[in-house]
Design a protein around this motif. Sequence first.
Motif, PDB file in Angstrom:
ATOM      1  N   ALA A  15      62.989 -25.158  34.479  1.00  0.00           N
ATOM      2  CA  ALA A  15      62.659 -23.739  34.302  1.00  0.00           C
ATOM      3  C   ALA A  15      63.930 -22.971  33.967  1.00  0.00           C
ATOM      4  N   LEU A  16      63.792 -21.933  33.151  1.00  0.00           N
ATOM      5  CA  LEU A  16      64.929 -21.077  32.839  1.00  0.00           C
ATOM      6  C   LEU A  16      65.058 -20.006  33.918  1.00  0.00           C
ATOM      7  N   ASN A  17      66.280 -19.798  34.374  1.00  0.00           N
ATOM      8  CA  ASN A  17      66.572 -18.816  35.419  1.00  0.00           C
ATOM      9  C   ASN A  17      67.580 -17.817  34.896  1.00  0.00           C
ATOM     10  N   ARG A  18      67.401 -16.549  35.233  1.00  0.00           N
ATOM     11  CA  ARG A  18      68.405 -15.529  34.927  1.00  0.00           C
ATOM     12  C   ARG A  18      69.354 -15.454  36.111  1.00  0.00           C
ATOM     13  N   VAL A  19      70.631 -15.687  35.833  1.00  0.00           N
ATOM     14  CA  VAL A  19      71.655 -15.680  36.881  1.00  0.00           C
ATOM     15  C   VAL A  19      72.804 -14.790  36.404  1.00  0.00           C
ATOM     16  N   ALA A  20      73.217 -13.851  37.249  1.00  0.00           N
ATOM     17  CA  ALA A  20      74.373 -13.031  36.905  1.00  0.00           C
ATOM     18  C   ALA A  20      75.591 -13.938  36.827  1.00  0.00           C
ATOM     19  N   ARG A  21      76.421 -13.725  35.816  1.00  0.00           N
ATOM     20  CA  ARG A  21      77.593 -14.581  35.614  1.00  0.00           C
ATOM     21  C   ARG A  21      78.470 -14.655  36.860  1.00  0.00           C
ATOM     22  N   GLU A  22      78.633 -13.537  37.541  1.00  0.00           N
ATOM     23  CA  GLU A  22      79.489 -13.545  38.732  1.00  0.00           C
ATOM     24  C   GLU A  22      78.852 -14.272  39.912  1.00  0.00           C
ATOM     25  N   ARG A  23      77.574 -14.637  39.810  1.00  0.00           N
ATOM     26  CA  ARG A  23      76.898 -15.380  40.874  1.00  0.00           C
ATOM     27  C   ARG A  23      76.886 -16.884  40.647  1.00  0.00           C
ATOM     28  N   LEU A  24      77.391 -17.344  39.510  1.00  0.00           N
ATOM     29  CA  LEU A  24      77.382 -18.781  39.232  1.00  0.00           C
ATOM     30  C   LEU A  24      78.082 -19.569  40.331  1.00  0.00           C
ATOM     31  N   ASP A  25      79.174 -19.038  40.863  1.00  0.00           N
ATOM     32  CA  ASP A  25      79.943 -19.735  41.898  1.00  0.00           C
ATOM     33  C   ASP A  25      79.324 -19.627  43.290  1.00  0.00           C
ATOM     34  N   GLN A  26      78.190 -18.941  43.420  1.00  0.00           N
ATOM     35  CA  GLN A  26      77.574 -18.702  44.727  1.00  0.00           C
ATOM     36  C   GLN A  26      76.390 -19.624  45.002  1.00  0.00           C
ATOM     37  N   ALA A  27      76.369 -20.790  44.394  1.00  0.00           N
ATOM     38  CA  ALA A  27      75.341 -21.814  44.619  1.00  0.00           C
ATOM     39  C   ALA A  27      73.919 -21.273  44.462  1.00  0.00           C
ATOM     40  N   PRO A  28      73.588 -20.716  43.290  1.00  0.00           N
ATOM     41  CA  PRO A  28      72.231 -20.191  43.110  1.00  0.00           C
ATOM     42  C   PRO A  28      71.185 -21.306  43.081  1.00  0.00           C
ATOM     43  N   ASN A  29      69.975 -20.938  43.497  1.00  0.00           N
ATOM     44  CA  ASN A  29      68.839 -21.853  43.465  1.00  0.00           C
ATOM     45  C   ASN A  29      67.879 -21.447  42.360  1.00  0.00           C
ATOM     46  N   CYS A  30      67.070 -22.389  41.924  1.00  0.00           N
ATOM     47  CA  CYS A  30      66.046 -22.141  40.921  1.00  0.00           C
ATOM     48  C   CYS A  30      64.974 -21.231  41.508  1.00  0.00           C
ATOM     49  N   GLY A  31      64.566 -20.229  40.764  1.00  0.00           N
ATOM     50  CA  GLY A  31      63.513 -19.336  41.214  1.00  0.00           C
ATOM     51  C   GLY A  31      62.149 -19.989  41.202  1.00  0.00           C
ATOM     52  N   HIS A  32      62.003 -21.112  40.500  1.00  0.00           N
ATOM     53  CA  HIS A  32      60.710 -21.793  40.408  1.00  0.00           C
ATOM     54  C   HIS A  32      60.558 -22.896  41.451  1.00  0.00           C
ATOM     55  N   CYS A  33      61.510 -23.835  41.490  1.00  0.00           N
ATOM     56  CA  CYS A  33      61.387 -24.980  42.416  1.00  0.00           C
ATOM     57  C   CYS A  33      62.287 -24.857  43.641  1.00  0.00           C
ATOM     58  N   HIS A  34      63.156 -23.850  43.646  1.00  0.00           N
ATOM     59  CA  HIS A  34      64.049 -23.544  44.773  1.00  0.00           C
ATOM     60  C   HIS A  34      65.124 -24.605  45.041  1.00  0.00           C
ATOM     61  N   GLN A  35      65.316 -25.517  44.104  1.00  0.00           N
ATOM     62  CA  GLN A  35      66.386 -26.507  44.209  1.00  0.00           C
ATOM     63  C   GLN A  35      67.686 -25.881  43.696  1.00  0.00           C
ATOM     64  N   PRO A  36      68.837 -26.431  44.082  1.00  0.00           N
ATOM     65  CA  PRO A  36      70.105 -25.898  43.576  1.00  0.00           C
ATOM     66  C   PRO A  36      70.209 -26.043  42.052  1.00  0.00           C
ATOM     67  N   LEU A  37      70.719 -25.007  41.402  1.00  0.00           N
ATOM     68  CA  LEU A  37      70.920 -25.074  39.959  1.00  0.00           C
ATOM     69  C   LEU A  37      72.114 -25.948  39.599  1.00  0.00           C
ATOM     70  N   PHE A  38      73.026 -26.148  40.571  1.00  0.00           N
ATOM     71  CA  PHE A  38      74.206 -26.975  40.337  1.00  0.00           C
ATOM     72  C   PHE A  38      74.392 -27.945  41.486  1.00  0.00           C
ATOM     73  N   ALA A  39      74.520 -29.229  41.151  1.00  0.00           N
ATOM     74  CA  ALA A  39      74.689 -30.259  42.173  1.00  0.00           C
ATOM     75  C   ALA A  39      76.030 -30.967  42.055  1.00  0.00           C
ATOM     76  N   GLY A  40      76.855 -30.564  41.091  1.00  0.00           N
ATOM     77  CA  GLY A  40      78.146 -31.203  40.908  1.00  0.00           C
ATOM     78  C   GLY A  40      78.063 -32.608  40.366  1.00  0.00           C
ATOM     79  N   LYS A  41      76.978 -32.898  39.630  1.00  0.00           N
ATOM     80  CA  LYS A  41      76.838 -34.209  39.002  1.00  0.00           C
ATOM     81  C   LYS A  41      76.058 -34.055  37.703  1.00  0.00           C
ATOM     82  N   PRO A  42      76.250 -34.982  36.774  1.00  0.00           N
ATOM     83  CA  PRO A  42      75.538 -34.903  35.498  1.00  0.00           C
ATOM     84  C   PRO A  42      74.035 -35.069  35.685  1.00  0.00           C
TER      85      PRO A  42
END
Length: 148
Positions: A15-42
């Motif tokens: 799912a596409l999520n709108r995330v403020a650029r300054e919030r990228l470093d704040q471990a945002p979650n997906c608004g649809h599935c609530h999983q982390p948008l970044f896991a530190g792995k490919p």
Amino acid sequence: MSGTPMLVACPHCHALNRVARERLDQAPNCGHCHQPLFAGKPIALSTAHFDLHAARSELPLVVDFWAPWCGPCLAMAPQFEAAAKTLEPHVRLAKVDTDAEPALGARFGIRSIPTMLLFRDGREIARQSGAMNSAQIVAWVRANAPRA
């Protein structure tokens, strides 16, 4: 631009999520599935989701085209994962198994593996063939996508 939301594709549900650029470093979650948008792995990409991550998501995307029988590809895999830990959340790293997704390999003219392609706004902006260590991968990405 600070405060401007950007589109980020979820690595889990796509799912596409709108995330403020300054919030990228704040471990945002997906608004649809609530999983982390970044896991530190490919993430593994298939033909079905490739364009969503390469063109619709506003993060630069580094794709490692590889195959399970390729020795240099297997040697580079942990290095690519280490680079993901360094580059996320400002760059998404993904892997495409050219045996499982031959159409993607053909689409991008992959002639040798491993080959990394860097995409921004759906366009290929850099290409590198051959195994690299994590420091070389990070340096290559930063040289070709300076805002990464």
